[in-house]
Every structure is written in structure tokens, then in C-alpha cells.
Design a protein around this motif. Structure first.
Motif, mmCIF file in Angstrom:
data_model
loop_
_atom_site.group_PDB
_atom_site.id
_atom_site.type_symbol
_atom_site.label_atom_id
_atom_site.label_comp_id
_atom_site.label_asym_id
_atom_site.label_seq_id
_atom_site.Cartn_x
_atom_site.Cartn_y
_atom_site.Cartn_z
ATOM 1 N N ILE A 169 0.847 -1.193 0.000
ATOM 2 C CA ILE A 169 0.000 0.000 0.000
ATOM 3 C C ILE A 169 0.880 1.240 0.000
ATOM 4 O O ILE A 169 1.819 1.356 0.797
ATOM 5 C CB ILE A 169 -0.932 -0.010 1.223
ATOM 6 N N LEU A 193 -6.000 5.415 -1.521
ATOM 7 C CA LEU A 193 -4.646 4.867 -1.519
ATOM 8 C C LEU A 193 -4.387 4.058 -2.780
ATOM 9 O O LEU A 193 -5.319 3.609 -3.448
ATOM 10 C CB LEU A 193 -4.439 3.985 -0.284
ATOM 11 N N ILE A 211 -2.701 0.655 -4.315
ATOM 12 C CA ILE A 211 -2.243 -0.706 -4.022
ATOM 13 C C ILE A 211 -1.392 -1.139 -5.205
ATOM 14 O O ILE A 211 -1.913 -1.434 -6.284
ATOM 15 C CB ILE A 211 -3.436 -1.670 -3.828
ATOM 16 N N ASN A 251 -10.362 4.946 1.126
ATOM 17 C CA ASN A 251 -9.965 4.653 2.502
ATOM 18 C C ASN A 251 -10.587 5.678 3.452
ATOM 19 O O ASN A 251 -9.881 6.400 4.161
ATOM 20 C CB ASN A 251 -8.435 4.679 2.601
ATOM 21 N N LEU A 256 -6.549 1.539 6.307
ATOM 22 C CA LEU A 256 -5.369 1.152 5.531
ATOM 23 C C LEU A 256 -4.275 2.185 5.719
ATOM 24 O O LEU A 256 -4.533 3.398 5.732
ATOM 25 C CB LEU A 256 -5.727 1.018 4.059
#
Length: 412
Positions: A104, A257, A259, A315, A320
Motif C-alpha cells: 500500500i 490509496l 495498491i 480509505n 489502511l
């Protein structure tokens, strides 16, 4: 004496025949007597060997008792204490998924490194790690000699503009009355234009230093947050001299975010930008974060034979964190199918058999199931339950403990 006399008169053979006849007569008389005891024995035999109907009724009653024992009943208070939550089973579209490991990262489009544009000594620190900041909010205050000199130049230029403007306006009136020659008027106008240019230059210099000339007082200026976000890095120390090559704060908008993962060359044709994806992390077992594949690199790493890919995930709760490890499941371009899907922690092992608890008849019944694919915290139920039934998805361990306790009590 009489028997001896008969033996001498008729002989041994004749006497033996008479004895056999007497014995047979006694036996027949005994057989024709009272028959009550054999009848009593018959009734005892019937009780010892029940009819088929009695066996069926007994078996039915036993099965009914077992069903009742299998059903766990909890009061509303007990259910709340155990955290019981139900999910109504529905057939859901399930696409084939490509599973990849990922990390992340902060959204690089919403990440800012904040530092001074001119050297200055830090005189106040207003933000700490983890603080939420808004656009324009002060992160730190710095005192700069260069900024003080630039402000002095700006003030001097502003004064010159005021003086030359007054002279130009006077010359303009006199020239209109033919009191002064046009040459004097043109010189006054040129001086005014020159002073205005100097003021603009001094103002632009202050803006390039990162301050608003109208709001600057003295040589102290503020480092401001560029947008709403979180301070994820801080290097500002009170009293230290900060230079333009130093980054004092890092502000990131963590509401979305990235990934980031690597796709193998053989999997490149299975996915495309825009595909739905789910993300799981070990910190929140059983919880799934939904996102979308937003980027596939145009180049390949020739050493690892992988292609960079990125899944973007909302998020809003801040669960996260950047630099976490994650697992991502990206929907492929293959055909999808419908299946009954439950959270993986809803399936428990009872005597080695995958089992779920189904709400039925005011209680909970343990139901053996056949589990198919397990991925991203979810399990596919292939048989044992049907759509429309309510399955316990939270608190199943409490029901299992209660069931095992009741079975131990029955064994005692």
C-alpha cells in the motif's frame, strides 16, 4: 411280590410292554392339563419383541428428539452478547480473479513535500505527525533574513510609487493648463512607470519566496499546508536553520490509496484497466476493501519479467496505512458465474466437517456444507444451504462453544 409273581407267570417281554403303555398314558394326561402358564409366556415374548409399528414410532420419536437437540436457542440478550449477525444468502456474480501480492502506497497525486523557499530559522512548529490539516493551515513559522531584505525592498518600492504618482498627477494638471512644457510631463510619467515596475518586481520576488506581500509583517513567514490531508512525515525542529533543499513536512491525502503490485507476463492478457478488485490485509481478517484497477505500466521489467499495476482503493475510515502489505484479487476478463458467498469466518470445523449455523425455527442449526473456492476472506458454499436462508456470519464461534458444551453435558 406281585411284580415277581407276574414276571414268573407272563415272562419278562410281556411285562416290559405294559410298562411302556403306562408311561405313554401319563404323558398324554399331562399334555391335556391347564394351559395358563404357556399363555403367560406368550405375552412375555410379545413384550420382549415389539411389532414393526412400535419400532417405526420409536425411531420417529428418536429422530425428532435429535433435531430438537441440534437446534440452539438463545435469548435476545445472549445473542447480543455473543455478537450474532446474520446474512441472507443470495446468488452473487463471481468472476474469476487474479491473485497478487501488493504493498500500500500513498496516492502520489495527493502527496506534497513542504519546505521553505528561502533559508530561515524555525521559530515555531504548529503541526505534529498524524495531525489532520486543511489548505492554508500553518505548519511552522520561520524567520528569514533574506525575506526581511526583500520585504524592505518592497516597502521602498511602494513608497516610490506613491511619490511618483503624486508628481505625475501634478504634472498632468499643469501640462493641461500649458504651465509646464510637455517634456516635463513626459519625464514625470516615465518616473511613475519606473517606480511601478520596481514595485511589481519586489512583489513578485516575495511571492516567489512563498509569501503574500500584503500579509507579510516583518521577516517571519509561515509554511502552509497545500491541501486537506495528514502529516505523515515531520523533520521540523524548533531553532534549527532550514534551507530550501530541506523538506520539513510531508502531507498526504489518505482518503484514497494506491495498491501497487507486479503482474507476471503470462497474466497480462487476463486483466484490463477498469476491472473491479478487492484488497485484504492481515490487520483486518475477514474484511474486504473494494477498489478498481487504474493503471498498467507500458513497460516491463526485463529482469523479473513483471509489469507494474495499480489498484486504487477508497480509505474513508483510515484503516489502511501506507507501507502495509496486502493481497489483491483482480477480476479477470473471463466469464462470471453465480454463487453463494459468505465471509470465511462464518465457516467452522465441527468434527472435521465444514459447518455453518443457520437461523431456523427461532434458533440456530448447525449445517454441514461443502466449501468451494476461498479467496480474499470469502468462501463459496457449494452445497448444504440454499439461497434465502440466513447464515450466522459473526458470533459463530460462540455458537460452536455452546454446542460443544451441550454435547459434553449430554455425554455425562
Amino acid at each position: 411280590m406281585k411284580i415277581l409273581h407276574q414276571l414268573q407267570k407272563y415272562g419278562p417281554r410281556r411285562l416290559t410292554s405294559w410298562l411302556l403303555v403306562g408311561t405313554l398314558s401319563a404323558t398324554l394326561l399331562a399334555g391335556c392339563g391347564d394351559k395358563q402358564p404357556p399363555e403367560k409366556n406368550t405375552k412375555q415374548t410379545e413384550k420382549a419383541h415389539p411389532t414393526a409399528k412400535d419400532e417405526a414410532n420409536s425411531a420417529s420419536g428418536k429422530q425428532e428428539g435429535n433435531d430438537t437437540e441440534k437446534l440452539l436457542t438463545l435469548s435476545a440478550e445472549e445473542s447480543q452478547k455473543a455478537g450474532i449477525k446474520l446474512q441472507t444468502l443470495e446468488l452473487e456474480e463471481r468472476s474469476e480473479q487474479l491473485l497478487v501480492t501488493a504493498s500500500i502506497q500513498a496516492n502520489q497525486d495527493r502527496l506534497a513535500h513542504v519546505g521553505p523557499r528561502v533559508p530561515g530559522r524555525i521559530v515555531k512548529v504548529n503541526a505534529n505527525l498524524g495531525d489532520m490539516v486543511k489548505p492554508g493551515q500553518s505548519l511552522a513559522m520561520l524567520d528569514s533574513i533574506e525575506l526581511g531584505e526583500a520585504r524592505s525592498s518592497y516597502i521602498q518600492a511602494a513608497s516610490e510609487v506613491a511619490v511618483t504618482q503624486a508628481g505625475f498627477e501634478r504634472a498632468k494638471r499643469l501640462q493641461a493648463d500649458n504651465i509646464i512644457p510637455e517634456k516635463e510631463y513626459l519625464r514625470a510619467r516615465a518616473e511613475h512607470e519606473k517606480s511601478r515596475a520596481s514595485l511589481r518586481a519586489a512583489s513578485d520576488k516575495l511571492r516567489m519566496m512563498g509569501v503574500d506581500p500584503e500579509k507579510l509583517t516583518g521577516s517571519i513567514f509561515s509554511l502552509a499546508a497545500p491541501f486537506t490531508g495528514t502529516v505523515i512525515e515531520k523533520k521540523a525542529v524548533l531553532g534549527e536553520l532550514a534551507t530550501p533543499d530541506q523538506l520539513l513536512f510531508t502531507v498526504a491525502d489518505l482518503s484514497t490509496l494506491w495498491i501497487e503490485s507486479d503482474l507476471f507476463e503470462k497474466d497480462l492478457g487476463k486483466v484490463k484497466v477498469g476491472a473491479q478488485a478487492t484488497v485484504t490485509v492481515s490487520a483486518y481478517p475477514g474484511e474486504v476493501f473494494k477498489g478498481r484497477l487504474t493503471y498498467i505500466s507500458s513497460t516491463m521489467n526485463k529482469e523479473t519479467r513483471t509489469i507494474k499495476a495499480r489498484v486504487e482503493v477508497p480509505n474513508p475510515d483510515g484503516k489502511l496505512k501506507p507501507e502495509m502489505f496486502a493481497n489483491a484479487a483482480i477480476n479477470t476478463t473471463g466469464a462470471s458465474a453465480k454463487a453463494l458467498i459468505v465471509p470465511e469466518n462464518a465457516v467452522l470445523l465441527l468434527q472435521g466437517q465444514p459447518t455453518v449455523f443457520v437461523a431456523e425455527k427461532g434458533g440456530f442449526e448447525s449445517r454441514a456444507v461443502v466449501v468451494g473456492e476461498r479467496t480474499q476472506g470469502y468462501a463459496v458454499l457449494k452445497s448444504g444451504v440454499v439461497a434465502g436462508e440466513s447464515v450466522v456470519v459473526s458470533g459463530a464461534y460462540a455458537l460452536k462453544a455452546r454446542l460443544l458444551k451441550s454435547q459434553i453435558g449430554d455425554a455425562d
